[in-house]
Design a protein around this motif. Structure first.
Motif, PDB file in Angstrom:
ATOM      1  N   ASN A 105      33.790  38.058  40.778  1.00  0.00           N
ATOM      2  CA  ASN A 105      34.835  38.911  41.349  1.00  0.00           C
ATOM      3  C   ASN A 105      35.597  38.245  42.486  1.00  0.00           C
ATOM      4  OD1 ASN A 105      34.295  41.171  39.665  1.00  0.00           O
ATOM      5  ND2 ASN A 105      32.536  41.682  40.944  1.00  0.00           N
ATOM      6  N   ASN A 106      35.407  36.943  42.663  1.00  0.00           N
ATOM      7  CA  ASN A 106      36.124  36.237  43.718  1.00  0.00           C
ATOM      8  C   ASN A 106      37.568  36.014  43.273  1.00  0.00           C
ATOM      9  OD1 ASN A 106      37.165  34.477  45.671  1.00  0.00           O
ATOM     10  ND2 ASN A 106      35.161  33.554  46.030  1.00  0.00           N
ATOM     11  N   THR A 107      38.389  37.015  43.499  1.00  0.00           N
ATOM     12  CA  THR A 107      39.783  36.954  43.049  1.00  0.00           C
ATOM     13  C   THR A 107      40.586  35.899  43.801  1.00  0.00           C
ATOM     14  OG1 THR A 107      40.238  38.826  44.534  1.00  0.00           O
ATOM     15  CG2 THR A 107      39.880  39.329  42.204  1.00  0.00           C
ATOM     16  N   SER A 108      40.179  35.568  45.012  1.00  0.00           N
ATOM     17  CA  SER A 108      40.884  34.519  45.756  1.00  0.00           C
ATOM     18  C   SER A 108      40.779  33.190  45.015  1.00  0.00           C
ATOM     19  CB  SER A 108      40.301  34.378  47.166  1.00  0.00           C
ATOM     20  OG  SER A 108      40.465  35.563  47.908  1.00  0.00           O
ATOM     21  N   ALA A 109      39.573  32.870  44.547  1.00  0.00           N
ATOM     22  CA  ALA A 109      39.372  31.634  43.784  1.00  0.00           C
ATOM     23  C   ALA A 109      40.110  31.699  42.452  1.00  0.00           C
ATOM     24  CB  ALA A 109      37.882  31.387  43.572  1.00  0.00           C
ATOM     25  N   LEU A 110      40.104  32.861  41.807  1.00  0.00           N
ATOM     26  CA  LEU A 110      40.816  33.011  40.543  1.00  0.00           C
ATOM     27  C   LEU A 110      42.316  32.796  40.728  1.00  0.00           C
ATOM     28  CD1 LEU A 110      38.903  36.101  39.107  1.00  0.00           C
ATOM     29  CD2 LEU A 110      38.921  33.795  38.123  1.00  0.00           C
TER      30      LEU A 110
ATOM     31  N   ILE B 224      43.058  33.838  33.054  1.00  0.00           N
ATOM     32  CA  ILE B 224      42.787  34.238  34.439  1.00  0.00           C
ATOM     33  C   ILE B 224      43.399  35.604  34.723  1.00  0.00           C
ATOM     34  CG2 ILE B 224      43.255  33.686  36.856  1.00  0.00           C
ATOM     35  CD1 ILE B 224      43.112  30.692  35.967  1.00  0.00           C
ATOM     36  N   ASN B 225      44.609  35.812  34.219  1.00  0.00           N
ATOM     37  CA  ASN B 225      45.270  37.100  34.422  1.00  0.00           C
ATOM     38  C   ASN B 225      44.449  38.229  33.810  1.00  0.00           C
ATOM     39  OD1 ASN B 225      47.582  38.775  35.208  1.00  0.00           O
ATOM     40  ND2 ASN B 225      47.944  38.971  33.016  1.00  0.00           N
ATOM     41  N   SER B 226      43.893  37.996  32.644  1.00  0.00           N
ATOM     42  CA  SER B 226      43.066  39.000  31.981  1.00  0.00           C
ATOM     43  C   SER B 226      41.792  39.280  32.775  1.00  0.00           C
ATOM     44  CB  SER B 226      42.707  38.520  30.568  1.00  0.00           C
ATOM     45  OG  SER B 226      41.845  39.427  29.921  1.00  0.00           O
ATOM     46  N   THR B 227      41.205  38.219  33.317  1.00  0.00           N
ATOM     47  CA  THR B 227      39.987  38.373  34.117  1.00  0.00           C
ATOM     48  C   THR B 227      40.255  39.189  35.376  1.00  0.00           C
ATOM     49  OG1 THR B 227      39.106  36.267  33.310  1.00  0.00           O
ATOM     50  CG2 THR B 227      38.167  37.145  35.346  1.00  0.00           C
ATOM     51  N   ILE B 228      41.357  38.884  36.060  1.00  0.00           N
ATOM     52  CA  ILE B 228      41.706  39.611  37.285  1.00  0.00           C
ATOM     53  C   ILE B 228      41.994  41.076  36.973  1.00  0.00           C
ATOM     54  CG2 ILE B 228      43.400  39.810  39.148  1.00  0.00           C
ATOM     55  CD1 ILE B 228      43.689  36.770  39.071  1.00  0.00           C
TER      56      ILE B 228
ATOM     57  N   LYS C 249      40.649  42.972  34.832  1.00  0.00           N
ATOM     58  CA  LYS C 249      39.397  43.704  34.667  1.00  0.00           C
ATOM     59  C   LYS C 249      38.779  44.061  36.018  1.00  0.00           C
ATOM     60  CE  LYS C 249      38.324  41.502  30.231  1.00  0.00           C
ATOM     61  NZ  LYS C 249      37.416  40.573  29.513  1.00  0.00           N
ATOM     62  N   ILE C 250      39.141  43.300  37.042  1.00  0.00           N
ATOM     63  CA  ILE C 250      38.621  43.552  38.388  1.00  0.00           C
ATOM     64  C   ILE C 250      39.504  44.538  39.133  1.00  0.00           C
ATOM     65  CG2 ILE C 250      38.038  42.485  40.612  1.00  0.00           C
ATOM     66  CD1 ILE C 250      37.604  39.857  39.040  1.00  0.00           C
ATOM     67  N   ASP C 251      40.828  44.276  39.089  1.00  0.00           N
ATOM     68  CA  ASP C 251      41.774  45.114  39.836  1.00  0.00           C
ATOM     69  C   ASP C 251      43.156  44.954  39.206  1.00  0.00           C
ATOM     70  OD1 ASP C 251      43.720  46.032  41.792  1.00  0.00           O
ATOM     71  OD2 ASP C 251      42.096  46.052  43.244  1.00  0.00           O
ATOM     72  N   GLU C 252      43.672  46.029  38.641  1.00  0.00           N
ATOM     73  CA  GLU C 252      44.963  45.955  37.954  1.00  0.00           C
ATOM     74  C   GLU C 252      46.105  45.634  38.914  1.00  0.00           C
ATOM     75  OE1 GLU C 252      45.690  49.412  35.617  1.00  0.00           O
ATOM     76  OE2 GLU C 252      44.036  49.024  34.228  1.00  0.00           O
ATOM     77  N   ASN C 253      46.017  46.127  40.148  1.00  0.00           N
ATOM     78  CA  ASN C 253      47.066  45.828  41.126  1.00  0.00           C
ATOM     79  C   ASN C 253      47.098  44.349  41.474  1.00  0.00           C
ATOM     80  OD1 ASN C 253      47.993  48.502  41.362  1.00  0.00           O
ATOM     81  ND2 ASN C 253      46.412  48.987  42.869  1.00  0.00           N
ATOM     82  N   LEU C 254      45.917  43.741  41.604  1.00  0.00           N
ATOM     83  CA  LEU C 254      45.868  42.308  41.879  1.00  0.00           C
ATOM     84  C   LEU C 254      46.380  41.511  40.683  1.00  0.00           C
ATOM     85  CD1 LEU C 254      42.487  41.825  43.783  1.00  0.00           C
ATOM     86  CD2 LEU C 254      44.801  41.785  44.713  1.00  0.00           C
ATOM     87  N   ALA C 255      46.114  42.010  39.480  1.00  0.00           N
ATOM     88  CA  ALA C 255      46.624  41.335  38.284  1.00  0.00           C
ATOM     89  C   ALA C 255      48.141  41.357  38.266  1.00  0.00           C
ATOM     90  CB  ALA C 255      46.062  42.006  37.030  1.00  0.00           C
TER      91      ALA C 255
ATOM     92  N   GLU D  47      50.031  41.397  40.959  1.00  0.00           N
ATOM     93  CA  GLU D  47      50.438  40.392  41.941  1.00  0.00           C
ATOM     94  C   GLU D  47      50.329  38.988  41.354  1.00  0.00           C
ATOM     95  OE1 GLU D  47      48.504  40.689  45.698  1.00  0.00           O
ATOM     96  OE2 GLU D  47      48.675  42.876  45.781  1.00  0.00           O
ATOM     97  N   PHE D  48      49.269  38.758  40.601  1.00  0.00           N
ATOM     98  CA  PHE D  48      49.065  37.455  39.983  1.00  0.00           C
ATOM     99  C   PHE D  48      50.190  37.157  38.996  1.00  0.00           C
ATOM    100  CE2 PHE D  48      47.225  34.814  36.582  1.00  0.00           C
ATOM    101  CZ  PHE D  48      46.797  33.722  37.323  1.00  0.00           C
ATOM    102  N   SER D  49      50.546  38.153  38.187  1.00  0.00           N
ATOM    103  CA  SER D  49      51.621  37.966  37.213  1.00  0.00           C
ATOM    104  C   SER D  49      52.941  37.659  37.902  1.00  0.00           C
ATOM    105  CB  SER D  49      51.764  39.222  36.344  1.00  0.00           C
ATOM    106  OG  SER D  49      50.594  39.455  35.596  1.00  0.00           O
ATOM    107  N   GLU D  50      53.206  38.356  39.005  1.00  0.00           N
ATOM    108  CA  GLU D  50      54.430  38.078  39.762  1.00  0.00           C
ATOM    109  C   GLU D  50      54.412  36.681  40.343  1.00  0.00           C
ATOM    110  OE1 GLU D  50      54.475  41.228  42.595  1.00  0.00           O
ATOM    111  OE2 GLU D  50      55.215  42.731  41.172  1.00  0.00           O
ATOM    112  N   MET D  51      53.228  36.249  40.776  1.00  0.00           N
ATOM    113  CA  MET D  51      53.099  34.906  41.328  1.00  0.00           C
ATOM    114  C   MET D  51      53.413  33.843  40.290  1.00  0.00           C
ATOM    115  SD  MET D  51      49.715  33.057  42.942  1.00  0.00           S
ATOM    116  CE  MET D  51      48.996  32.922  41.299  1.00  0.00           C
ATOM    117  N   LEU D  52      53.056  34.110  39.024  1.00  0.00           N
ATOM    118  CA  LEU D  52      53.283  33.131  37.965  1.00  0.00           C
ATOM    119  C   LEU D  52      54.772  32.896  37.720  1.00  0.00           C
ATOM    120  CD1 LEU D  52      50.565  34.085  35.320  1.00  0.00           C
ATOM    121  CD2 LEU D  52      50.461  32.413  37.170  1.00  0.00           C
TER     122      LEU D  52
END
Length: 335
Positions: A286-291, A310-314, A316-322, A324-329
């Motif tokens: 669940n270390n989303t920072s490392a992900l 990685i996006n799929s993994t995140i 599963k942990i937190d949809e809001n963080l996912a 953010e990750f997608s926007e970062m990409l």
């Protein structure tokens, strides 16, 4: 007077964007108190505390170093401190005073998540009305059977001993120290340490002296403190050195491997950084920072398959963080 103070504090609270349970938050506000005492020169020393049991409030021991007769106060009301149970090394003191305040609901660090919204409530600068500061959990560090919390919720002098709460009003930790300067890292001690604190003998003599772990010599401080200033100052070789020793000493610490990965990534050692981040995630899935950082590296290498995984993994942990990750990409590696 007391009701007005609490209402004013709650109103300042609800202007934030956090999703708060106002009834529960009001209960938390009612558990926060100010602790005062005159020092040897006649000046007024002050800090904060949180009521955790009937007639008992937890605070930092370091606020008692210069006063021989401290008391608890709220507004114009004062309550004499009768005794204290002191864990000097962990900088936590449990004071006993006859005060008519409801204890704060106690939370658990086991439920803390990175980027979780939290609230800091205390008497920064010694003001009578508790000041509230919103922020998020940046990470936690395993230390002496608890999890020291680092958050973005700011606190100032006078807030030592104040509380950090989740948005349901549960007490997660006690605000204690920060790094010098700006920007700064803000640290809170785990509420789990209260259990051992309650077992200590009662003392009636003040001042309370004794060095805390966070005041130790720099090379003897916990690794999570040693790495803070180099990271803030972007001294990546120094951070790599400290994080390397951290991983050698505690090879199963997810934050040690994450910090080593940060240093290696900043030094453009991307293959090494990737391996460090992978080790961090292997220890804590669940270390989303490392992900997130693995995603950035995958992006820089054009590895769309890893980015999607990685996006799929995140997610599963937190949809809001996912999200953010997608926007970062959609940004470049420096976004």
């Amino acid at each position: 007077m007391r009701g007005f103070i609490l209402l004013a504090a709650l109103m300042s609270f609800t202007q934030t964007s956090l999703a708060l349970d106002q009834v529960k938050v009001l209960k938390s506000l009612q558990s926060v108190v100010m602790i005062r005492g005159y020092n040897s020169s006649g000046g007024l020393a002050y800090g904060s505390g949180v009521v955790v049991e009937e007639n008992k409030a937890i605070t930092n021991c370091h606020i008692f170093r210069s006063t021989s007769a401290p008391w608890v106060t709220r507004g114009e009301d004062t309550y004499e401190i009768e005794s204290v149970q002191a864990d000097r090394w962990h900088d936590l003191c449990l004071v006993t005073a006859r005060m008519p305040f409801t204890p704060a609901p106690i939370g658990s660090s086991d439920n803390i998540k990175r980027e979780q919204e939290i609230l800091s409530i205390g008497h920064s600068n010694g003001v009578l009305v508790p000041i509230t500061s919103s922020g998020v959990i940046k990470t936690t560090y395993n230390f002496d059977g608890g999890k020291v919390i680092r958050s973005s919720a700011k606190f100032l002098m006078g807030a030592s001993g104040s509380g950090i709460f989740d948005t349901d009003g549960n007490l997660l930790g006690i605000n204690t120290f920060k790094t010098p300067g700006r920007p700064a890292y803000f640290y809170s001690l785990p509420i789990e340490w209260l259990a051992d604190l309650k077992k200590l003998p009662s003392e009636t003599k003040f001042p309370i002296t004794g060095k805390a772990f966070w005041e130790d010599d720099d090379d003897k401080k916990p690794f999570f403190m040693q790495m803070a200033i180099p990271e803030i100052n972007q001294d990546w070789p120094k951070l790599e050195q400290i994080a390397g020793k951290w991983t050698e000493t505690y090879p199963k610490d997810t934050e040690a491997w994450f910090e080593l990965g940060v240093a290696q990534e900043k030094l453009n050692k991307l293959d090494d950084a990737k391996q460090s981040y992978l080790k961090s995630v292997a220890i804590d899935a669940n270390n989303t920072s490392a992900l997130f950082r693995l995603g950035v590296i995958a992006q820089s290498q054009g590895d769309k398959s890893s980015m999607a995984s990685i996006n799929s993994t995140i997610a599963k942990i937190d949809e809001n963080l996912a999200k953010e990750f997608s926007e970062m990409l959609g940004c470049n590696i420096h976004c």
